[in-house]
Each structure stands twice: as C-alpha cells, then as structure tokens.
Design a protein around this motif. Structure first.
Motif, PDB file in Angstrom:
ATOM      1  N   VAL A 131       8.632   4.981  44.881  1.00 53.03           N
ATOM      2  CA  VAL A 131       9.772   5.496  46.162  1.00 53.03           C
ATOM      3  C   VAL A 131       9.414   7.008  46.030  1.00 53.03           C
ATOM      4  O   VAL A 131       9.819   7.835  44.871  1.00 53.03           O
ATOM      5  CB  VAL A 131      11.133   4.917  45.615  1.00 53.03           C
ATOM      6  CG1 VAL A 131      12.071   5.832  46.651  1.00 53.03           C
ATOM      7  CG2 VAL A 131      11.246   3.531  45.909  1.00 53.03           C
ATOM      8  N   SER A 132       9.506   7.725  47.259  1.00 54.67           N
ATOM      9  CA  SER A 132       9.291   9.289  47.351  1.00 54.67           C
ATOM     10  C   SER A 132      10.447   9.783  48.090  1.00 54.67           C
ATOM     11  O   SER A 132      10.695   9.308  48.941  1.00 54.67           O
ATOM     12  CB  SER A 132       7.938   9.498  47.839  1.00 54.67           C
ATOM     13  OG  SER A 132       7.952  11.033  47.997  1.00 54.67           O
ATOM     14  N   ILE A 133      11.337  10.619  47.477  1.00 58.04           N
ATOM     15  CA  ILE A 133      12.368  11.397  47.862  1.00 58.04           C
ATOM     16  C   ILE A 133      12.042  12.658  47.924  1.00 58.04           C
ATOM     17  O   ILE A 133      11.102  13.088  47.056  1.00 58.04           O
ATOM     18  CB  ILE A 133      13.658  10.832  47.422  1.00 58.04           C
ATOM     19  CG1 ILE A 133      13.561  11.237  45.749  1.00 58.04           C
ATOM     20  CG2 ILE A 133      14.049   9.491  47.375  1.00 58.04           C
ATOM     21  CD1 ILE A 133      15.135  11.246  45.031  1.00 58.04           C
ATOM     22  N   ALA A 134      12.732  13.619  48.652  1.00 58.33           N
ATOM     23  CA  ALA A 134      12.828  14.966  48.623  1.00 58.33           C
ATOM     24  C   ALA A 134      14.230  15.682  48.376  1.00 58.33           C
ATOM     25  O   ALA A 134      15.175  15.152  48.830  1.00 58.33           O
ATOM     26  CB  ALA A 134      12.286  15.533  49.942  1.00 58.33           C
ATOM     27  N   GLN A 135      14.214  16.602  47.842  1.00 59.60           N
ATOM     28  CA  GLN A 135      15.142  17.135  47.250  1.00 59.60           C
ATOM     29  C   GLN A 135      15.270  18.815  47.480  1.00 59.60           C
ATOM     30  O   GLN A 135      14.397  19.313  46.561  1.00 59.60           O
ATOM     31  CB  GLN A 135      15.830  16.955  45.900  1.00 59.60           C
ATOM     32  CG  GLN A 135      17.117  17.563  45.219  1.00 59.60           C
ATOM     33  CD  GLN A 135      18.536  16.730  45.818  1.00 59.60           C
ATOM     34  OE1 GLN A 135      18.406  16.562  47.171  1.00 59.60           O
ATOM     35  NE2 GLN A 135      19.309  16.645  45.103  1.00 59.60           N
ATOM     36  N   ASN A 136      15.612  19.453  48.376  1.00 61.83           N
ATOM     37  CA  ASN A 136      16.539  18.889  49.458  1.00 61.83           C
ATOM     38  C   ASN A 136      15.418  18.186  50.493  1.00 61.83           C
ATOM     39  O   ASN A 136      14.359  18.536  50.419  1.00 61.83           O
ATOM     40  CB  ASN A 136      17.368  19.945  50.222  1.00 61.83           C
ATOM     41  CG  ASN A 136      16.724  21.459  50.059  1.00 61.83           C
ATOM     42  OD1 ASN A 136      16.723  21.879  49.154  1.00 61.83           O
ATOM     43  ND2 ASN A 136      16.721  21.658  51.350  1.00 61.83           N
ATOM     44  N   THR A 137      16.268  17.372  51.511  1.00 60.44           N
ATOM     45  CA  THR A 137      15.327  16.568  52.226  1.00 60.44           C
ATOM     46  C   THR A 137      14.917  17.576  53.443  1.00 60.44           C
ATOM     47  O   THR A 137      15.191  18.448  53.432  1.00 60.44           O
ATOM     48  CB  THR A 137      16.082  15.363  52.743  1.00 60.44           C
ATOM     49  OG1 THR A 137      17.177  15.890  53.919  1.00 60.44           O
ATOM     50  CG2 THR A 137      16.843  14.666  51.841  1.00 60.44           C
ATOM     51  N   GLU A 138      14.010  17.080  54.451  1.00 60.08           N
ATOM     52  CA  GLU A 138      13.654  17.911  55.373  1.00 60.08           C
ATOM     53  C   GLU A 138      14.583  18.112  56.420  1.00 60.08           C
ATOM     54  O   GLU A 138      14.357  18.892  57.259  1.00 60.08           O
ATOM     55  CB  GLU A 138      12.168  16.767  56.205  1.00 60.08           C
ATOM     56  CG  GLU A 138      10.984  16.819  55.452  1.00 60.08           C
ATOM     57  CD  GLU A 138      10.537  18.307  55.198  1.00 60.08           C
ATOM     58  OE1 GLU A 138       9.919  19.009  55.852  1.00 60.08           O
ATOM     59  OE2 GLU A 138      10.347  18.672  54.025  1.00 60.08           O
ATOM     60  N   LEU A 139      15.596  17.501  56.559  1.00 59.32           N
ATOM     61  CA  LEU A 139      16.869  17.719  57.403  1.00 59.32           C
ATOM     62  C   LEU A 139      17.783  18.774  56.655  1.00 59.32           C
ATOM     63  O   LEU A 139      18.704  19.003  57.262  1.00 59.32           O
ATOM     64  CB  LEU A 139      17.543  16.497  57.567  1.00 59.32           C
ATOM     65  CG  LEU A 139      16.551  15.641  58.426  1.00 59.32           C
ATOM     66  CD1 LEU A 139      17.362  14.415  59.069  1.00 59.32           C
ATOM     67  CD2 LEU A 139      15.613  16.229  59.782  1.00 59.32           C
ATOM     68  N   GLY A 140      17.360  19.175  55.553  1.00 61.91           N
ATOM     69  CA  GLY A 140      18.237  20.216  54.793  1.00 61.91           C
ATOM     70  C   GLY A 140      19.341  19.473  54.128  1.00 61.91           C
ATOM     71  O   GLY A 140      20.364  20.125  53.583  1.00 61.91           O
ATOM     72  N   THR A 141      19.281  18.126  53.786  1.00 63.34           N
ATOM     73  CA  THR A 141      20.491  17.542  53.122  1.00 63.34           C
ATOM     74  C   THR A 141      20.130  17.367  51.817  1.00 63.34           C
ATOM     75  O   THR A 141      18.960  17.360  51.367  1.00 63.34           O
ATOM     76  CB  THR A 141      20.835  15.990  53.874  1.00 63.34           C
ATOM     77  OG1 THR A 141      19.465  15.471  53.933  1.00 63.34           O
ATOM     78  CG2 THR A 141      21.361  16.343  55.361  1.00 63.34           C
TER      79      THR A 141
END
Length: 375
Positions: free
Chosen positions: A165-175
């Motif tokens: 599972v790959s997540i982003a911090q912060n996300t591409e939507l800035g959240t």
C-alpha cells in the motif's frame, strides 16, 4: 624530475576564469511564482554545505564520510534501524522503494491521485515492473475500507498480487493523514501480509503542520519504507530512500544501481541532507512555506468568485476560478491548472515565498476577477 613537476602543475586547479558572456545570470532573482516549490532555488545553508564538502578527494558511490554520517542523522529522525540510500530524484526514490518491496508479479495499491500514478510517466510500472491498483478517493487519502477494494486475489495467478500500500504525506491534494490514520492503514495492510510505502516528497511540510516529529507518522506508525523528499524543501538536488523495516527489504544497493540512481559523487547529496536534517533547517523551511500558504488562503477567501477546494493543511492551495482569469493571471505569476476542464488550479508556496509575494498575488487575483465582473 622536471617532467613530473610539469605533470603535477598541469593537474592542479587553476584560478577561476572571469565570467564570460555565457556565465552570467540569465533570470531575475526577484521573480516569484506559485507553480511549484521545485521552482525555488537552493537555501543558502545548503549551498554553504555543498562548498564545505568540496575540495580534495573522497571515496565515490557512497563510501564517503558524509554519507556515513548521514546514517546517524537519519536514525535520529527515524529510529536506530533506519538506513538511508541517497538517490537523484523523487521518481527514482519511488521506483527504487517500490521495487524493493514487490516481486515481479507484485502490485501496489494507491489513491487514483497519487503521484506515482499521475505524474511519473508510468515509471513505477514501466521501469519498476510492477502494477498499480488505483482507488478513487475524495481527499487523496486511503482508508482500510478503500484498500479492501483492491486487496484480494493473492492466490489468483491471473491477477497481479497486491503486496504494497503506497500513501503520500502530505497527499497530492495537500491533505494530511493523522498518525492514527496511518497506524490503522499499516495495521490493516500488515494483517493482509502487505507492506506500506510512504511517498514523503513534502514530508517536512506535513510534520510542521502536524507539529510532531516525522517518526510519529512513519516508523512509529508502522511504515516499512519511505521516499524522503528534500528538493522541495530547500535542497539543490537529491532525495533518499529510507528503509525503516530492514526485515522487509533486500538488496537495496543493487536495486539503486540497477535503477540508475547511484550517484558517483554521493557526498554532494549526503551533505545536503546533513545540512537539512542535522539541525532545524528542514522544519524552519517547511513552517515558513506552510505559513505562506495559510496567508495565501486567507487572502483568496476575500476575493469574490474564487472557491478554495480542499483544506489548506500544508503548503498547497487548490482553488476554482474562471479559466480566462487564470490565463490572464498566469501572465503575471506562474502556476498550473490542476483540472482545466472545471477551472481548478494549484498554488504552491515554498521556503523563500515572502509575505509580499503572497499579498501581491492576491492583489493581482482581485484585479483580474474584478475585470471579469466580480467584486
């Protein structure tokens, strides 16, 4: 003896030549925009660190004293088991990291807005040789329930096997994810036998916004491998893969070389990381960029006809306004459309954005909106 002296003299650095017509500044250093934090230059403390590492000879390919010391710096942020592998760029970091935790038949579950899916030219799939399984989200964030939409079929030889599972911090939507949300994702993924990768291109902005150390939502929360981003936060070039769970990763050195991400003069990447992470520069830069985004959002909210689309939690502001206004405004300040079909744009702040930059942009936006009939 004379010949030897002549050869030695010929190999010594000469005095720097005076700048010629091809070695002059070709841009206005006062120019600012809101297109990307990649547009910003390097922080002066980073440039000073690069000069410090220059001169003399150091072993190549990471066997230098700066890369050795970098491990101590990284472990102060991410725990004693962490190991950093400097690479050239963010896409390279993501491709190397994901290769390290997947088999040839493996798949990675990610949000449909994830950078690895939208903005890396298919590199994870074409270069990394893995399959991306994307999930629609409202805010760029995955949840255990959303993961389950693709977390199945491990024994089905007709389907790519979900392994990460790959997540982003912060996300591409800035959240932002809270540490509790990431812990829940990691626990859920691990129960399914999957690992967790975190794309931390703007991880410093997330830590600054959450007012907590980076470890709180990475290794402490259960993340296995991290793409650590520094270029968007003041570095000149270079990123890093940080292995947080060494039990889950094999042959990182070979993968980095195979993926063409092994720097010969690695000291010049590592010393930047040392300057950024060895003190509080990473946090100072991120806090400033975040504060400028908040100032920008506050100013934009006073402009009639402009809608802010997502919570402004880090250094990005997403907004919707008429396309013709954006097109005129882009002639005054650089920024990107996010979804031109509906008029969505993205404005990014960086470590060198000033209050004057923000206030000037808001004033220009107000003028252009007024010219379109808004008050």
């Amino acid at each position: 003896m004379a010949d030897a002296r002549a050869v030695t003299a010929a190999n010594q650095p000469s005095r720097p030549a005076s700048p010629g017509t091809d070695a002059r500044r070709r841009h206005d250093p006062e120019t600012r925009g809101f297109a990307s934090d990649n547009y910003a230059g390097a922080h002066p403390e980073i440039l000073a660190a690069l000069a410090l590492a220059n001169g003399g000879h150091q072993s190549a390919y990471g066997a230098d004293v700066y890369t050795e010391h970098l491990q101590t710096v990284v472990r102060s942020h991410f725990g004693r088991r962490a190991e950093a592998f400097p690479v050239f760029n963010g896409t390279g970091a993501n491709v190397v990291a994901l290769q390290a935790v997947t088999d040839r038949w493996g798949a990675v579950i990610c949000a449909d807005t994830a950078h690895i899916h939208v903005d890396e030219c298919g590199a994870p799939e074409r270069v990394g040789g893995l399959k991306l399984l994307t999930v629609p989200t409202e805010d760029g964030k995955l949840t255990p329930d959303l993961i389950d939409r693709e977390a199945f079929g491990w024994d089905d030889e007709h389907r790519a096997m979900p392994q990460v599972v790959s997540i982003a911090q912060n996300t591409e939507l800035g959240t932002l994810y809270s540490p509790e949300e990431i812990r829940a994702l990691c626990d859920h993924a691990h129960r399914h036998g999957m690992l967790v990768h975190l794309d931390g291109a703007r991880i410093a902005n997330a830590a600054a916004a959450l007012d907590m150390p980076m470890r709180a939502f990475t290794n402490t929360a259960g993340v296995d491998i991290l793409s650590l981003g520094g270029t968007k936060n003041g570095m000149l070039f270079g990123e890093a893969v940080v292995v947080l769970n060494p039990d889950a990763v094999r042959h990182m050195k070979h993968l980095r070389k195979l993926s063409m991400q092994l720097a010969s003069k690695m000291r010049f990447i590592s010393v930047q990381w040392e300057a950024l992470l060895g003190g509080d520069l990473w946090l100072r830069n991120a806090r400033h960029a975040n504060a400028m985004a908040q100032r920008l959002a506050e100013g934009v909210r006073t402009v009639d006809g402009v809608e802010i689309l997502h919570p402004v939690q880090a250094n990005a502001v997403f907004a919707r306004l008429p396309n013709e206004v954006s097109e005129r405004l882009q002639k005054r300040y650089r920024f990107y459309f996010w979804d031109e079909a509906v008029g969505d744009v993205r404005w990014m702040c960086s470590f060198d954005t000033t209050e004057g930059d923000v206030d000037g942009f808001v004033a220009a936006l107000r003028e252009e909106m007024a010219a379109d009939g808004f008050r």
